[in-house]
Design a protein around this motif. Structure first.
Motif, PDB file in Angstrom:
ATOM      1  N   UNK A 267      -7.814   2.220  -5.777  1.00 12.28           N
ATOM      2  CA  UNK A 267      -8.975   2.344  -4.875  1.00 12.28           C
ATOM      3  C   UNK A 267      -8.536   2.232  -3.424  1.00 12.28           C
ATOM      4  N   UNK A 268      -7.607   1.304  -3.169  1.00  7.22           N
ATOM      5  CA  UNK A 268      -7.158   1.110  -1.781  1.00  7.22           C
ATOM      6  C   UNK A 268      -6.525   2.397  -1.265  1.00  7.22           C
ATOM      7  N   UNK A 269      -5.669   2.987  -2.100  1.00 13.22           N
ATOM      8  CA  UNK A 269      -4.996   4.222  -1.693  1.00 13.22           C
ATOM      9  C   UNK A 269      -6.013   5.354  -1.533  1.00 13.22           C
ATOM     10  N   UNK A 270      -6.952   5.440  -2.468  1.00  9.73           N
ATOM     11  CA  UNK A 270      -7.970   6.502  -2.378  1.00  9.73           C
ATOM     12  C   UNK A 270      -8.759   6.373  -1.082  1.00  9.73           C
ATOM     13  N   UNK A 277      -5.886   7.023   6.920  1.00 13.24           N
ATOM     14  CA  UNK A 277      -4.934   5.985   7.349  1.00 13.24           C
ATOM     15  C   UNK A 277      -3.635   6.158   6.551  1.00 13.24           C
ATOM     16  N   UNK A 278      -2.484   6.260   7.235  1.00 18.24           N
ATOM     17  CA  UNK A 278      -1.225   6.433   6.494  1.00 18.24           C
ATOM     18  C   UNK A 278      -0.791   5.142   5.791  1.00 18.24           C
ATOM     19  N   UNK A 279      -1.284   4.967   4.589  1.00 19.36           N
ATOM     20  CA  UNK A 279      -1.055   3.729   3.826  1.00 19.36           C
ATOM     21  C   UNK A 279       0.073   3.961   2.820  1.00 19.36           C
ATOM     22  N   UNK A 280       1.250   4.232   3.338  1.00 21.32           N
ATOM     23  CA  UNK A 280       2.299   4.736   2.447  1.00 21.32           C
ATOM     24  C   UNK A 280       2.840   3.684   1.482  1.00 21.32           C
ATOM     25  N   UNK A 281       3.036   2.461   1.938  1.00 24.49           N
ATOM     26  CA  UNK A 281       3.690   1.471   1.072  1.00 24.49           C
ATOM     27  C   UNK A 281       2.821   1.139  -0.138  1.00 24.49           C
ATOM     28  N   UNK A 282       1.535   0.901   0.109  1.00 32.49           N
ATOM     29  CA  UNK A 282       0.641   0.568  -1.007  1.00 32.49           C
ATOM     30  C   UNK A 282       0.518   1.767  -1.944  1.00 32.49           C
ATOM     31  N   UNK A 283       0.393   2.935  -1.369  1.00 28.77           N
ATOM     32  CA  UNK A 283       0.225   4.129  -2.203  1.00 28.77           C
ATOM     33  C   UNK A 283       1.473   4.379  -3.049  1.00 28.77           C
ATOM     34  N   UNK A 284       2.650   4.208  -2.466  1.00 32.77           N
ATOM     35  CA  UNK A 284       3.884   4.356  -3.251  1.00 32.77           C
ATOM     36  C   UNK A 284       3.924   3.325  -4.376  1.00 32.77           C
ATOM     37  N   UNK A 285       3.421   2.131  -4.091  1.00 29.93           N
ATOM     38  CA  UNK A 285       3.430   1.089  -5.121  1.00 29.93           C
ATOM     39  C   UNK A 285       2.547   1.490  -6.300  1.00 29.93           C
ATOM     40  N   UNK A 286       1.416   2.128  -5.990  1.00 29.94           N
ATOM     41  CA  UNK A 286       0.525   2.581  -7.063  1.00 29.94           C
ATOM     42  C   UNK A 286       1.226   3.677  -7.874  1.00 29.94           C
ATOM     43  N   UNK A 287       1.840   4.628  -7.154  1.00 28.90           N
ATOM     44  CA  UNK A 287       2.539   5.721  -7.853  1.00 28.90           C
ATOM     45  C   UNK A 287       3.723   5.191  -8.669  1.00 28.90           C
TER      46      UNK A 287
END
Ligand code: 6PG
Length: 478
Positions: A267-270, A277-287
């Protein structure tokens, strides 16, 4: 039944049960309820003597046990069960009574529910609660959202059961409607990034530096005495020191390497994508969790896809120290991004979030509690509108000191074929963010060529289009 309980908790699974016990341990009379009455009975048998509990067996009984205005905390599974319980309870309540949802609900659901509940004359407090089972019992970090009247009715109970750091409770009124659940969502996203970064550091220490698992446990224990001090680093040392009784080897070696997730990181990444917002670290963690879940494919790929030729593992303190610094710098980026996301959401939703207060209430009780959060709080105290934590002197200097190590670690990982998505994407963000002029001008030109999407110039106001297929002249777009 006389209305003698000051607080009600419905949903007595482990989090609900522990919150109810925490309330009672503070001498606050609490009525407990669960849809399955056997659960309430078991709770009363096991914990009834710990404090002023009233066990109730029906919604009527539960509601009748509560002083007015009634304050009821729902600790039920996020999603449709929350709507069902809210609906049932609302039918038994009176104007001014307060319903709190303490689960990991999506903030849009909380906004919708706030409207529905408040249109019935009741108050709604969507509340993030972090700290796992132990935090719930001994003092969680609490992130309540909703109207000020609703919060006012529960403030005393919530601040007394929350964790405390330096005499300050880890609970503050976050903002209207979905703000509390939003902040909890971002907390969880940061938790995902933190956990992923630690997992990558562990992988690098093991595969890159060639350390044995018990040695890595000691490394983490040592790190916990410095700037990285945090609950997650501490539990990593505990986990890595644990031996499996069956095999006699490290427990971590017999645990399936497929990370699960309940959705708050996603949800945070979505939401970051929605906000831009470039939320790369959290999004990479989800992936990375999603990739870990593809175990059958990974097993096949491990024997079919080429990697670097095996080289000498570089063992030595220098690499270990480099990894420590790289972890710290990456963590700064992950937090900076998470705080930027909260700032952006606050702007869009009109929540007026106090980001320094968010750092303050995350210092204790929650999963991401860390020494580091004091520095974030100080940064927002000094400038509540700081655009990015990376620009704050303390973090700017810390990352500048760490950057050589960070680059060596990422380069080393790439050479060895060790996937470090969170370390690498955090570094890429840092390098992208500190570029005065990047390559996006080319992207704009391409977009203009194939779709007449127009561009702006560095040297003139206005919007322009080049007649690429004609004489190449530049025209001002209407
Ligand atoms: C907390 C945690 C908690 C979360 C778990 C598991 O703050 O106490 O964030 O709310 O549910 O950590 O989350 P995942 O199953 O998605 O990893």
């Amino acid at each position: 039944m006389s209305a003698e309980s000051r607080f009600g908790v419905t949903g007595l699974a482990v989090m609900g049960a522990n919150i109810a016990r925490n309330v009672a341990h503070h001498g606050i009379p609490v009525a407990v309820h669960n849809r399955t009455t056997a659960t309430t009975e078991r709770f009363m048998e096991e914990h009834g003597s710990e404090g002023p509990f009233t066990g109730t067996h029906s919604v009527d009984e539960f509601v009748a046990a509560l002083e007015r205005p009634r304050t009821i905390l729902l600790m039920v599974k996020a999603g449709p069960p929350v709507d069902a319980v809210l609906d049932e309870l609302a039918g038994h309540l009176d104007e001014g009574d307060v319903l709190l949802d303490g689960g990991n609900s999506h903030f849009r659901d909380t906004q919708r529910r706030s409207e529905q509940i408040e249109s019935r004359g009741l108050r709604f407090v969507g509340t993030g609660i972090s700290g796992g089972e132990e935090g719930a019992l001994k003092g969680p970090s609490i992130m309540p959202g909703g109207g000020t009247e609703g919060y006012g009715a529960v403030e005393e109970v919530l601040t007394s059961i929350a964790a405390e750091v330096d005499g300050t409770p880890c609970c503050v009124h976050v903002g209207p409607d979905g703000a509390g659940h939003y902040v909890k969502m971002v907390h969880n996203g940061i938790e995902y990034a933190d956990i992923q970064l630690i997992a990558e550091a562990y992988d690098l220490l093991r595969v890159g530096a060639g350390l044995e698992v018990p040695e890595i446990a000691s490394v983490f224990e040592g790190w916990n005495g410095g700037d990285l001090e945090s609950f997650l680093i501490e539990i990593t040392a505990t986990v890595l020191a644990r031996t499996d009784e069956r095999t006699g080897g490290p427990l971590v070696d017999v645990i399936l390497d497929q990370a699960e997730q309940k959705g708050t990181g996603r949800w945070t990444a979505q939401d970051a994508l929605e906000l831009g917002v470039p939320l790369t670290a959290i999004t990479e963690a989800v992936f990375a969790r999603s990739l870990s879940a593809l175990r059958d494919e990974r097993v096949r790929a491990s024997s079919e896809l080429a990697g670097p030729r095996p080289g000498e593992a570089r063992v030595g303190r220098d690499l270990v120290d480099d990894i420590q610094r790289a972890l710290y710098a990456s963590k700064v980026v992950a937090y900076a991004q998470g705080f930027q996301q909260m700032a952006a959401a606050s702007e869009v939703e009109g929540w007026n979030l106090d980001l320094g207060a968010m750092a303050t209430i995350w210092r204790g009780g929650c999963i991401i509690r860390a020494r580091f959060l004091d520095r974030i709080r100080e940064a927002y105290d000094a400038d509540p509108h700081t655009p990015n934590l990376l620009l704050v002197d303390y973090f700017r200097d810390a990352v500048a000191d760490a950057q050589d190590s960070w680059r060596r670690v990422v380069a080393h990982a790439v050479e060895l074929g060790i996937a470090v998505p969170a370390f690498a994407s955090a570094l890429a963000y840092y390098d992208g963010y500190r570029r005065e002029r990047g390559p996006a001008s080319l992207i704009q030109a391409q977009r203009d060529l194939f779709g007449a999407h127009t561009y702006r110039r560095v040297d003139r106001e206005g919007v322009f289009h080049t007649l690429w297929g004609e004489d190449g002249a530049e025209v001002e777009a209407p």
